[in-house]
Design a protein around this motif. Structure first.
Motif, PDB file in Angstrom:
ATOM      1  N   LYS A  49      36.791  35.320  39.654  1.00  0.00           N
ATOM      2  CA  LYS A  49      35.728  35.977  40.419  1.00  0.00           C
ATOM      3  C   LYS A  49      36.295  37.063  41.331  1.00  0.00           C
ATOM      4  O   LYS A  49      35.725  38.149  41.452  1.00  0.00           O
ATOM      5  N   ILE A  50      37.423  36.760  41.957  1.00  0.00           N
ATOM      6  CA  ILE A  50      38.026  37.716  42.887  1.00  0.00           C
ATOM      7  C   ILE A  50      38.603  38.918  42.134  1.00  0.00           C
ATOM      8  O   ILE A  50      38.524  40.064  42.606  1.00  0.00           O
ATOM      9  N   ILE A  51      39.181  38.676  40.971  1.00  0.00           N
ATOM     10  CA  ILE A  51      39.672  39.793  40.145  1.00  0.00           C
ATOM     11  C   ILE A  51      38.523  40.726  39.791  1.00  0.00           C
ATOM     12  O   ILE A  51      38.631  41.957  39.903  1.00  0.00           O
ATOM     13  N   LYS A  52      37.424  40.148  39.375  1.00  0.00           N
ATOM     14  CA  LYS A  52      36.246  40.942  38.985  1.00  0.00           C
ATOM     15  C   LYS A  52      35.736  41.787  40.152  1.00  0.00           C
ATOM     16  O   LYS A  52      35.441  42.979  40.000  1.00  0.00           O
ATOM     17  N   GLU A  53      35.659  41.177  41.330  1.00  0.00           N
ATOM     18  CA  GLU A  53      35.158  41.909  42.501  1.00  0.00           C
ATOM     19  C   GLU A  53      36.165  42.954  42.967  1.00  0.00           C
ATOM     20  O   GLU A  53      35.773  44.022  43.466  1.00  0.00           O
ATOM     21  N   THR A  54      37.452  42.681  42.818  1.00  0.00           N
ATOM     22  CA  THR A  54      38.486  43.648  43.197  1.00  0.00           C
ATOM     23  C   THR A  54      38.343  44.926  42.379  1.00  0.00           C
ATOM     24  O   THR A  54      38.443  46.035  42.910  1.00  0.00           O
ATOM     25  N   ILE A  55      38.096  44.764  41.092  1.00  0.00           N
ATOM     26  CA  ILE A  55      37.870  45.927  40.229  1.00  0.00           C
ATOM     27  C   ILE A  55      36.603  46.662  40.647  1.00  0.00           C
ATOM     28  O   ILE A  55      36.573  47.900  40.730  1.00  0.00           O
ATOM     29  N   LYS A  56      35.556  45.906  40.941  1.00  0.00           N
ATOM     30  CA  LYS A  56      34.285  46.504  41.363  1.00  0.00           C
ATOM     31  C   LYS A  56      34.458  47.319  42.643  1.00  0.00           C
ATOM     32  O   LYS A  56      33.855  48.387  42.806  1.00  0.00           O
ATOM     33  N   GLN A  57      35.309  46.819  43.538  1.00  0.00           N
ATOM     34  CA  GLN A  57      35.561  47.510  44.813  1.00  0.00           C
ATOM     35  C   GLN A  57      36.555  48.662  44.670  1.00  0.00           C
ATOM     36  O   GLN A  57      36.884  49.339  45.640  1.00  0.00           O
ATOM     37  N   LYS A  58      37.062  48.851  43.449  1.00  0.00           N
ATOM     38  CA  LYS A  58      38.017  49.922  43.143  1.00  0.00           C
ATOM     39  C   LYS A  58      39.301  49.809  43.962  1.00  0.00           C
ATOM     40  O   LYS A  58      39.868  50.803  44.436  1.00  0.00           O
ATOM     41  N   ILE A  59      39.750  48.566  44.133  1.00  0.00           N
ATOM     42  CA  ILE A  59      41.024  48.284  44.778  1.00  0.00           C
ATOM     43  C   ILE A  59      42.088  48.242  43.684  1.00  0.00           C
ATOM     44  O   ILE A  59      41.894  47.610  42.649  1.00  0.00           O
ATOM     45  N   ASN A  60      43.202  48.907  43.890  1.00  0.00           N
ATOM     46  CA  ASN A  60      44.178  49.103  42.815  1.00  0.00           C
ATOM     47  C   ASN A  60      45.215  47.991  42.663  1.00  0.00           C
ATOM     48  O   ASN A  60      45.816  47.841  41.606  1.00  0.00           O
TER      49      ASN A  60
END
Length: 224
Positions: free
Chosen positions: A38-49
């Motif tokens: 879930k956190i990986i998915k949201e990290t991508i959504k937030q455009k964190i590299n």
């Protein structure tokens, strides 16, 4: 609004969650994997590299052997079943720590790193058998071996995170307020958020809330 490029997380509380809800520490580790996804998915959504996850420390070898074996079997299964999906999402997997695991796991880790090497959407640094003090000592030894001047730039060059900017955010779940030998050099100016929730209970809303708080912080870096 503060730019955000790198989040580091100490995923604490799996065992306690497992004992509380399932009467098994291992079940907590299994549930923790769901939170990771879930956190990986949201990290991508937030455009964190960059996302660095503290999965297994050099001190964790003191845990019961059965629990350690279960943790590594979970990791093997996760990589075997999910590495293709991570690759399709353009995610790069980078291992930090000392790879002295089983031959099978070492091979799987090396394969996963090589397969995802050129991916660019998100780099996940998975800290396995990682200890920051040992990392710093090894960096100094390498500088001495190469007759390089000891300074911040050279030391950073020899850290295992040399291809990663320092984290802007550190999150530790589990209602424990310590760094536990994690990224001690890299966290010098990181904003730290200690969360009461155990890792399997930490969700997207909690993550977004931390990011929102970070965006509003006035970061001085020694200035007024």
């Amino acid at each position: 609004m503060n730019p955000l490029n790198h989040v580091a997380i100490i995923m604490d509380g799996n065992g306690r969650w497992g004992l509380k809800y399932k009467n098994s520490r291992n079940e907590g580790h299994r549930a923790g994997l769901d939170t990771v996804e879930k956190i990986i998915k949201e990290t991508i959504k937030q455009k964190i590299n960059y996302l660095t996850l503290y999965a297994f420390s050099t001190e964790n070898w003191n845990r019961p052997k059965k629990e350690i074996n279960y943790l590594f079997s979970l990791l093997e299964n996760f990589l075997t079943n999910k590495i293709e999906d991570l690759h399709k999402q353009n995610i790069k997997l980078n291992i930090i720590g000392v790879k002295n695991f089983s031959k099978k796991l070492n091979k799987l880790l090396n394969f996963s790193e090589k397969k995802t090497l050129k991916n660019t959407t998100l780099q996940i640094n998975l800290a396995l058998n990682y200890g920051s003090k040992l990392e710093i000592i090894n960096a100094i030894k390498k500088m001495n071996k190469n007759n390089e001047k000891i300074n911040e730039i050279n030391l950073s060059k020899y850290l295992q995170t040399n291809n990663t900017p320092d984290p802007e955010i550190l999150i530790r779940t589990g209602n424990t307020k310590r760094l536990s030998n994690f990224l001690l050099w890299q966290l010098a100016y990181t904003e730290i958020f200690f969360e009461k929730k155990l890792w399997p209970d930490f969700d997207k809303k909690d993550y977004v809330k931390v990011i929102g708080k970070f965006r509003k912080i006035k970061r001085n870096f020694g200035n007024i």
